[in-house]
Write an enzyme that holds these catalytic residues in place. Structure first.
Site, short mmCIF file in Angstrom:
data_model
loop_
_atom_site.label_atom_id
_atom_site.label_comp_id
_atom_site.label_asym_id
_atom_site.label_seq_id
_atom_site.Cartn_x
_atom_site.Cartn_y
_atom_site.Cartn_z
CB ALA A 142 -0.96 0.05 1.19
CE1 TYR A 143 5.58 5.33 2.78
CE2 TYR A 143 7.18 4.23 1.93
CZ TYR A 143 6.86 5.36 2.15
OH TYR A 143 7.94 6.15 2.35
CB THR A 144 5.92 0.62 -2.23
OG1 THR A 144 5.08 -0.51 -2.29
CG2 THR A 144 6.84 0.61 -1.12
CB SER A 146 0.53 5.56 -1.81
OG SER A 146 1.52 5.51 -0.71
CE LYS A 147 5.57 8.74 0.51
NZ LYS A 147 5.49 10.13 0.43
#
Length: 225
Positions: A142-144, A146-147
């Site tokens: 989820a984090y990567t 979005s980044k």
């Protein structure tokens, strides 16, 4: 001293505070934009707290206030964002939250600031991506994702603005030396991580007149990791 004005989102986080300090040391006038209220506001800075940048109307209002207060807006430093470690099959997926605080904040702030940035002879947008988004790992989806979207936003917006004075770049840090990361990784050597002040220095370079030949760049800032 300069008459340039910078809007800094996420200004009260660990990196945000380092960026504010670096910007003011260079003589920039600054608007501190954050959902939270800081412990103190530096002398001469504009405090805009309680702002949810995932809401386009609130982002627009914040930029209008900053520009009206200082008479111009030259720089947008998109520091607002967040991190969560979570496997894909987690019962409460954080994907919407990651995209809201990492992507929508940067997009809404940029859209809101552009009417003033395009009128500046040296308009600058600097986003914060992530080196981890170049190759993801366990618990990082989820984090990567979005980044990675922040990276693509940076590249696309840079292309769209090539006929204007505005440049759009992003820094891609690895692990930043923060109290939260030290707590989560007590056995690591934080001297190998990226110090917030060092990352702030790169961000301020990308916001400076000296970076005018750079746009659409994704700049790794990875310490010794």
């Amino acid at each position: 001293m300069t008459d340039r004005v910078a809007a800094i989102t996420g200004a009260h986080g660990v990196l945000g505070r380092a960026v504010v300090e670096a910007a003011m040391a260079e003589g920039l006038k600054v608007a501190l934009i954050d959902h939270a209220r800081g412990a103190s506001t530096p002398h001469g800075a504009l405090e805009l707290s309680g702002i949810d940048l995932s809401d386009a109307a609130q982002a627009r209002s914040a930029m209008e206030t900053a520009a009206a207060t200082f008479g111009r807006l030259d720089i947008l430093l998109n520091i607002a964002g967040g991190f969560v470690w979570q496997k894909v099959d987690d019962a409460e997926p954080a994907w919407d939250r990651m995209f809201a605080i990492n992507v929508k904040t940067a997009l809404n702030a940029a859209r809101a600031a552009l009417p003033w940035l395009t009128q500046s002879p040296g308009g600058r947008i600097v986003n914060v991506g992530s080196a981890a988004a170049l190759k993801s790992g366990v618990g990082m989806a989820a984090y990567t994702a979005s980044k990675s979207s922040v990276h693509r936003l940076t590249e696309s917006l840079a292309e769209e603005l090539k006929d204007t004075p505005v440049t759009v770049n992003a820094v891609l840090p690895s692990i930043i030396d923060t109290p939260a990361n030290r707590k989560d990784m007590p056995d690591a050597d934080p001297s190998r991580w990226v110090a917030p002040a060092d990352l702030a220095a790169v961000i301020l370079f990308l916001a400076s007149p000296a970076s005018r030949a750079m746009t659409g760049a994704l700049v790794p800032v990875t310490g010794r990791v």
